[in-house]
Scaffold this active site. Sequence first.
Site, PDB file in Angstrom:
ATOM      1  N   PHE A  81      81.725  21.782   9.435  1.00  0.00           N
ATOM      2  CA  PHE A  81      80.668  20.830   9.858  1.00  0.00           C
ATOM      3  C   PHE A  81      81.092  19.622   9.255  1.00  0.00           C
ATOM      4  O   PHE A  81      81.896  19.210   8.496  1.00  0.00           O
ATOM      5  CB  PHE A  81      79.319  20.872   8.694  1.00  0.00           C
ATOM      6  CG  PHE A  81      79.815  21.434   7.320  1.00  0.00           C
ATOM      7  CD1 PHE A  81      79.744  20.430   6.547  1.00  0.00           C
ATOM      8  CD2 PHE A  81      80.067  22.637   6.808  1.00  0.00           C
ATOM      9  CE1 PHE A  81      79.930  20.600   5.066  1.00  0.00           C
ATOM     10  CE2 PHE A  81      80.500  22.929   5.539  1.00  0.00           C
ATOM     11  CZ  PHE A  81      80.516  21.843   4.575  1.00  0.00           C
ATOM     12  N   ASN A 132      78.548  11.260  -9.274  1.00  0.00           N
ATOM     13  CA  ASN A 132      77.262  10.124  -9.570  1.00  0.00           C
ATOM     14  C   ASN A 132      76.022  10.737  -8.692  1.00  0.00           C
ATOM     15  O   ASN A 132      74.949  10.578  -8.990  1.00  0.00           O
ATOM     16  CB  ASN A 132      77.997   8.792  -8.982  1.00  0.00           C
ATOM     17  CG  ASN A 132      78.745   8.140 -10.126  1.00  0.00           C
ATOM     18  OD1 ASN A 132      78.955   8.583 -11.006  1.00  0.00           O
ATOM     19  ND2 ASN A 132      79.643   7.087  -9.642  1.00  0.00           N
ATOM     20  N   GLU A 135      81.581  16.792  -1.376  1.00  0.00           N
ATOM     21  CA  GLU A 135      79.905  17.222  -0.905  1.00  0.00           C
ATOM     22  C   GLU A 135      78.980  16.673  -2.032  1.00  0.00           C
ATOM     23  O   GLU A 135      78.200  17.270  -2.590  1.00  0.00           O
ATOM     24  CB  GLU A 135      79.872  18.899  -0.815  1.00  0.00           C
ATOM     25  CG  GLU A 135      80.535  19.376   0.342  1.00  0.00           C
ATOM     26  CD  GLU A 135      80.183  20.780   0.718  1.00  0.00           C
ATOM     27  OE1 GLU A 135      78.950  21.164   0.414  1.00  0.00           O
ATOM     28  OE2 GLU A 135      80.993  21.531   1.158  1.00  0.00           O
ATOM     29  N   GLY A 136      79.039  15.472  -2.255  1.00  0.00           N
ATOM     30  CA  GLY A 136      78.380  14.682  -3.128  1.00  0.00           C
ATOM     31  C   GLY A 136      79.267  14.334  -4.398  1.00  0.00           C
ATOM     32  O   GLY A 136      79.685  15.355  -5.021  1.00  0.00           O
ATOM     33  N   GLN A 149      95.725  25.645 -35.218  1.00  0.00           N
ATOM     34  CA  GLN A 149      94.277  25.213 -35.148  1.00  0.00           C
ATOM     35  C   GLN A 149      93.811  24.501 -33.910  1.00  0.00           C
ATOM     36  O   GLN A 149      92.644  24.520 -33.156  1.00  0.00           O
ATOM     37  CB  GLN A 149      93.820  24.879 -36.569  1.00  0.00           C
ATOM     38  CG  GLN A 149      92.134  24.557 -36.452  1.00  0.00           C
ATOM     39  CD  GLN A 149      91.800  24.014 -37.836  1.00  0.00           C
ATOM     40  OE1 GLN A 149      92.553  23.591 -38.760  1.00  0.00           O
ATOM     41  NE2 GLN A 149      90.389  24.275 -38.172  1.00  0.00           N
TER      42      GLN A 149
END
Length: 385
Positions: free
Chosen positions: A123, A368, A364-365, A280
């Site tokens: 697409f 933000n 795809e975005g 740790q």
Amino acid sequence: MDFSLADEQRMVQEMARDFAEKEIAPYVEEDEENHYYRREILTKMGELGLLGWSIPEEYGGNGMGWLEAVTALYEISKVHTSWRLSVSGNCWGPALTINEWGTEEQKQKYIPGLVSGKHVGSFAMTEADTGSDVAGMKTFAEDKGDHFLVNGSKMWISGGHTCDVGLLYVVTEKGAGAKGLSCLIVDYNHTPGVTRIPILKKVGMWPAPTSELVFENAVIPKENLLGPVNKGFPICMWMLNNTRMGCAIGAAALSAACLEGAVQYAQERTQFGRQIGQYQMIQQQIAEMKLEDEAAKYLVYHAAWLKEKKLPSQQATSLAKLFSCNAAVHAANVAMKLYGSYGYSTEYPCGRWLRDAKQFETLEGTSNIHMQIIAKIELGYQPNR
């Protein structure tokens, strides 16, 4: 919500895991080094039903939905996240969108080939100057009566030079912004006027083909219009709410791969006479990775559950995509540090994890954009579709 796996879902998980280990894992490093796309893997995915999620069985779908899809794609993406693109590129991109918006003729003509793996899908929205601003695209489709004449270009299209069939978002009414976009189905093997150029200079996702598409008086038949003319923007947003799940699953799975690798290395590597996992600070890093990994996984399953129930899922999808992206980037960065000098070596997967994780921040975005979606829905500025 109970996300424990039913027997059938467990079988799907085991099948996908077995497929990934046998068909993808042996070639990961070789294909990374050679930037090589193995089309035969997609064909095998189709044969096993791994491309037919949420598609009606009459068009070749596997009879299963979003929760099973998450379970399967998670296992594949843990082995190599590049291959999660095949589900978005074939199933949740063109096939599912054609099933929702297409005519019966379009469904019968295009969906079976996509879900069977016979055809590679894609697409195309993004252009050189329009990424997040979908409505600002320039590629124009001029109405010529029985066909559209398309001129313009698209950039960063996954599978663009390897696909057979794809959705193309174009301007059909200049100056109308989001209200002037349409969606066309393109048969790339039989459409003159299309030049497909591989994009080889990428930071990561090397075995996943990425392309520039150039349209010069390309003729697209009128019957290839998907949905009504000038309704391409809502179709695109509907599609993205599905394909973004592929991003969320891939990022969550990559986070899990980093965690598993870090745990294994922390148990094998010794310094000052002790496994480094006994220190740790290393334990703190592992705990943080585990926390984010679990949260990402549950956000993904929650979004899939909403989709399965046909409930509004846009905000949940953006939450899953954004958090999983952040988890993957953090986990890859920590894993590389934990491996020490070996993390910087190509003999270990840390470099690949980090390169692949970074693409989720824009794909795809951007992060933000997803923050905006989450906030605007929460504030009531836009509906949660």
